[in-house]
Enzyme design. Sequence first.
Site, PDB file in Angstrom:
ATOM      1  CG  ASP A 112      -2.229 -20.444  -1.216  1.00 51.54           C
ATOM      2  OD1 ASP A 112      -1.625 -20.383  -0.117  1.00 51.54           O
ATOM      3  OD2 ASP A 112      -1.785 -21.099  -2.183  1.00 51.54           O
ATOM      4  CE1 TYR A 150      -3.481  -2.659   0.615  1.00 54.14           C
ATOM      5  CE2 TYR A 150      -4.608  -0.681   1.350  1.00 54.14           C
ATOM      6  CZ  TYR A 150      -4.650  -1.994   0.936  1.00 54.14           C
ATOM      7  OH  TYR A 150      -5.852  -2.637   0.848  1.00 54.14           O
ATOM      8  CE  LYS A 194       1.626 -18.020  -2.722  1.00 52.24           C
ATOM      9  NZ  LYS A 194       0.723 -19.191  -2.718  1.00 52.24           N
ATOM     10  CG  ASP A 228     -13.488  -7.076   3.199  1.00 48.92           C
ATOM     11  OD1 ASP A 228     -13.251  -6.350   4.186  1.00 48.92           O
ATOM     12  OD2 ASP A 228     -13.945  -6.650   2.118  1.00 48.92           O
ATOM     13  CG  ASP A 265      -8.020  -4.779   1.968  1.00 57.39           C
ATOM     14  OD1 ASP A 265      -8.924  -4.287   2.653  1.00 57.39           O
ATOM     15  OD2 ASP A 265      -8.021  -4.767   0.721  1.00 57.39           O
TER      16      ASP A 265
HETATM   17  C1  IPM Z   1     -10.225  -1.250   4.394  1.00 53.47           C
HETATM   18  C2  IPM Z   1     -10.542  -0.683   3.049  1.00 53.47           C
HETATM   19  C3  IPM Z   1      -9.398   0.243   2.664  1.00 53.47           C
HETATM   20  C4  IPM Z   1      -8.126  -0.584   2.610  1.00 53.47           C
HETATM   21  C5  IPM Z   1      -9.585   1.014   1.359  1.00 53.47           C
HETATM   22  C6  IPM Z   1     -10.906   1.735   1.321  1.00 53.47           C
HETATM   23  C7  IPM Z   1      -8.442   1.955   1.102  1.00 53.47           C
HETATM   24  O1  IPM Z   1     -10.734  -1.694   2.121  1.00 53.47           O
HETATM   25  O2  IPM Z   1     -10.086  -0.462   5.347  1.00 53.47           O
HETATM   26  O3  IPM Z   1     -10.120  -2.465   4.508  1.00 53.47           O
HETATM   27  O4  IPM Z   1      -7.866  -1.257   1.611  1.00 53.47           O
HETATM   28  O5  IPM Z   1      -7.393  -0.562   3.592  1.00 53.47           O
HETATM   29 MG    MG Z   2     -10.787  -3.617   2.985  1.00 51.32          MG
END
Ligand code: IPM
Ligand code: MG
Length: 356
Positions: A223, A142, A191, A251, A247
């Site tokens: 993975d 990032y 990885k 999720d 990230d």
């Molecule tokens: C998160 C979001 C952010 C990230 C984006 C919106 C920049 O997906 O906080 O997980 O990738 O960190």
């Molecule tokens: Mg995210």
Amino acid sequence: MEYKIAVIPGDGIGPDIIEQALLVLHKVGDRFGHTFTCQTVLAGGAAIDATGNCLPQETIDVCKAADAVLLGAVGGPKWDGLPGDQRPERALLGIRKELGLFANLRPAMIFPELADASPLKAEILEGGLDILVVRELTGGIYFGERGTRETDMGPAAYDVEMYSEGEVRRIAKVAFDMAMKRNKHVTSVDKANVLDSSRLWRRVVTEVSKDYPEVKLDHLYVDNAAMQLVRNPRQFDVIVTSNIFGDILSDEASQITGSIGMLPSASLATGNFGMYEPIHGSAPDIAGQDKANPAATILSVGMLLRYTLGLSAEADAVENAVRAVLADNIRTPDLYTGSETLVGTAEMGRRIAEKI
Ligand code: IPM
Ligand code: MG
């Protein structure tokens, strides 16, 4: 005590949910005798519209002067056409970097009252689920070197994944410290079968683990970790991983709980400073319609009280209030299955505040 909180409502449902979170915060103040002085500042699309800049200097200054930051959500289709470096999401990356928020804690847990909400089969989740994803937040791809160049296949773009030993060591320590307060198990995700940066990551995490003999350490390739999360999520306690893997996996982990509208997060700097926000995004399709679930933001207030202000009784009161409202069968549309009492954002916030 008196505390200073910088508040960034942001875009989409951000202002809707922040309003309810502040209601709860001030109720905590009344009940426990604290004063929370909140200053609202702009970031993301709202800041672009007002100032042309997604992260005005004033926002950074106010955040730095505060004890903690509470954020709603940023982004929306209105700003999707902007170049990458001007999008609302850049504000998030900028705040993280400016405030040194290197440790992102993303709990994924199942509320017993919402056990049916998970998309996984009940037998996989028997006994509940309580995972903490510890994501490195200010390094890696990032923030690495990026650029473009010509190749014989045409113009190319690149983003570099790089980690220093120091960066890995400090996030590993956070993960092990958290594990000591939980079930004493860390899974480090990398990885390392392919990437040099991951081999360094694995070596440093292993070194740090020597200082935590009580904590069991496993390593998984990313993975495999993605697969294990849906196959047998109960094997995890604390997962520590890089910015980009975190990230993605956070999720996935939150989706397994089936109630992303319920999950808070903390982004911590060295010391007690932190920024707190719901895991979900700005949901522009339901913004301003009194439909969003404010619980994740309210629980983020709980994390703020616990981690930055060290007020655990107050944090418990917030978590218990959310649970009590769920136990009363009160549901926002995201949680509603047809037989409970359906309420909007404001009513949900009011009911939670009432239980403090
Ligand atoms: C998160 C979001 C952010 C990230 C984006 C919106 C920049 O997906 O906080 O997980 O990738 O960190
Ligand atoms: Mg995210």
